[in-house]
Design a protein around this motif. Sequence first.
Motif, short mmCIF file in Angstrom:
data_model
loop_
_atom_site.label_atom_id
_atom_site.label_comp_id
_atom_site.label_asym_id
_atom_site.label_seq_id
_atom_site.Cartn_x
_atom_site.Cartn_y
_atom_site.Cartn_z
N SER A 88 0.83 -1.20 0.00
CA SER A 88 0.00 0.00 0.00
C SER A 88 0.86 1.25 0.00
N LEU A 89 0.35 2.29 -0.65
CA LEU A 89 1.00 3.60 -0.62
C LEU A 89 0.73 4.28 0.72
N ILE A 246 7.26 7.59 -6.40
CA ILE A 246 7.03 6.45 -7.28
C ILE A 246 6.10 6.81 -8.44
N ASP A 247 5.26 7.80 -8.22
CA ASP A 247 4.30 8.20 -9.25
C ASP A 247 4.94 9.08 -10.32
N ILE A 248 5.94 9.88 -9.95
CA ILE A 248 6.38 10.92 -10.87
C ILE A 248 7.83 10.77 -11.36
N THR A 249 8.51 9.67 -11.04
CA THR A 249 9.90 9.54 -11.50
C THR A 249 10.15 8.47 -12.56
N PRO A 250 9.15 7.81 -13.16
CA PRO A 250 9.51 6.84 -14.20
C PRO A 250 10.22 7.53 -15.36
N TRP A 423 10.28 0.07 -4.19
CA TRP A 423 9.18 0.09 -3.23
C TRP A 423 8.43 -1.24 -3.22
N GLY A 424 8.41 -1.90 -4.35
CA GLY A 424 7.60 -3.10 -4.56
C GLY A 424 7.09 -3.11 -5.99
N ASN A 425 6.39 -4.14 -6.35
CA ASN A 425 5.85 -4.26 -7.69
C ASN A 425 4.64 -3.35 -7.86
N ILE A 426 4.50 -2.81 -9.07
CA ILE A 426 3.37 -1.92 -9.35
C ILE A 426 2.81 -2.17 -10.74
N GLN A 427 1.58 -1.74 -10.93
CA GLN A 427 1.01 -1.55 -12.26
C GLN A 427 0.75 -0.05 -12.42
#
Length: 456
Positions: A88-89, A246-250, A423-427
Motif C-alpha cells: 500500500s501507498l 514512485i508516481d512521478i519519477t519513471p 518500493w515493490g511491484n506496481i502496475q
Amino acid sequence: MKLLQKMCDTLPAFEGNLYIDQISFRNRNIGSEDVFSVTELAANSIALAGAALIQYAFGHDALDRQIIVDQRLSYFWLGSSVRPVRWSLASPWDDLAGDYQTQDGWIRLHTNAPHHRNVVCKILGDLDRAEMAKQVETWSGAELEDVISSEGGAAANLMSTSMWNSHPQAIALSKEFPIISEMFEGTKLRHVINPSIDQARPLKGLKVLDLTRILAGPIATRFLAGFGATVLRIDPPLWDEGDHVIDITPGKKCATLDLSKCADFEIMQKLILEADVMVHGLRADALEKLGLGDEERRKLNPSLIDISLNAYGWTGPWRNRRGFDSLVQMSTGIAQHGMEVSGLGTPRPMTVQALDHATGYLMAATVLAGLNQLKTKGQAMSAKLSLAATAELLKSTRKDKFGGTSPVKAGSDFLPDIKQTSWGNIQRLKSPIMFSGLDMHWSSPAIRLHSSAPMF
C-alpha cells in the motif's frame, strides 16, 4: 470545446485552431463529485499537450494525425497513476496538515515538508492536532496566514471568489497573460534542434533539466519522459516527497546538488549549458538569489527553452509566496464555492489536485511549443505559468450543484504488465492519450530521489 479553445489561445507559439478538429474524446459523460468540471480540465490539458507534441514531432504532417483522449482515464491521472501489487501507498498528508477554524473563518495549514511543519510549530506550538486546533481558533485567518508565510511556511486563509477578486494579488494576476512568454532571436543560439526526429520516440535525445517538486512540474517532465526525453531531476540534500516519488519519477534520473557549495553550483551551470529544456518550480526569486536568474541562465544557454512555475502569479505582493494546489484552492474561491454548494459549513476543495495536474500538462505543452518554435523559426523561448492562472481556467467551468459520482478505478484501467521498483511491484494506469504510431511509456521504472549522478 470552449475550455480547450481557451487553453489553445493561452499557449504561446501554438496555432491551436489547426488541431482542435483532430482531437476526439471518449467517455465524455464521466463526471466527478465536484462543483467544477475537473474531468474536462484534465482531458483538455492532456489534449493540448498531445497537440503540441505532434506539432513538434511531425510538422505539417501533424494535421493528418488524430488525437484521442479518454476522459475516464484523464480523471484517474489527476491522482496517482500507480497501483501497488500486494502493498500500500503511504498517506501523502502530514498529520497536522489540513483545515482549521479561525476566529473569523477557516485556514489551511500545509505541513508536509519538515521546514513548513517547523514554521507552524514555532508559531503555534509543538502540539497534537486537537491542541493545534485550539490555538488556531485564537487567530484571525488573514493574520495567521501572513505570519506563517512571512516565516517561510505555507498556509492559506479561505476566501470567496469576490474576496479573492478584490485582493491585490488577484488584481495583479488579472493583468498577466495566463502564460507569460518571451522569445529570443536565433542569431546567438548554440543549440539547434535535430530536424530528424524518431517518430516512435519523438523526444529521444532531448535533455530536460528538472528543478521542480510537488507536483505540477514533475507531472510535466513525466509526460516528456514518456515520449523519450532524458529528464534529470535535481533536488537539494535530504529532500523527500514520500510515496509521491514512485508516481512521478519513471523514465527519469534523480540527482542531488547543494547550490550553496561552489562545486555543486558549477555543476549546475554546466547542466544548464548542456540542457535543451529547463523546468523549475522554485519561488520567483529563488534562482536569482543563487546567481542563476533569468539573465544568467539565458547567457549560459541562449537557446534554452526555459519554463518556470509559481503558485500565485509573477507580479503582485504574493509573487514569492509559497503555495500548493490545496492552498490556491483556498485562496481563489474554489474551496469556498464547494462549501457554499455543499451547505456543510466547512471548506470543500476538489476531490483531486486538478490544478497541479492540469498545470503540469500545460507546462509540457509550453515546452513542446517552445521546441517547435526553436526548430522552425530559430527562436528560443522562456515562459512562466502559475497555479492561480490555471485556477481561473477551472473557475470558468463553475457549477451550482455537485456533478454526481466520481468514477472508480478498475483492474482494466491499468496496464497488465507489472513493473519492479525498490518500493515493490506496481502496475500503472493506461495512457489517457492515444495517437497513431505513438505510445506513452517510460524507458525505466520509477526510482528514488538522490539515486543518480548529476549528469545527463
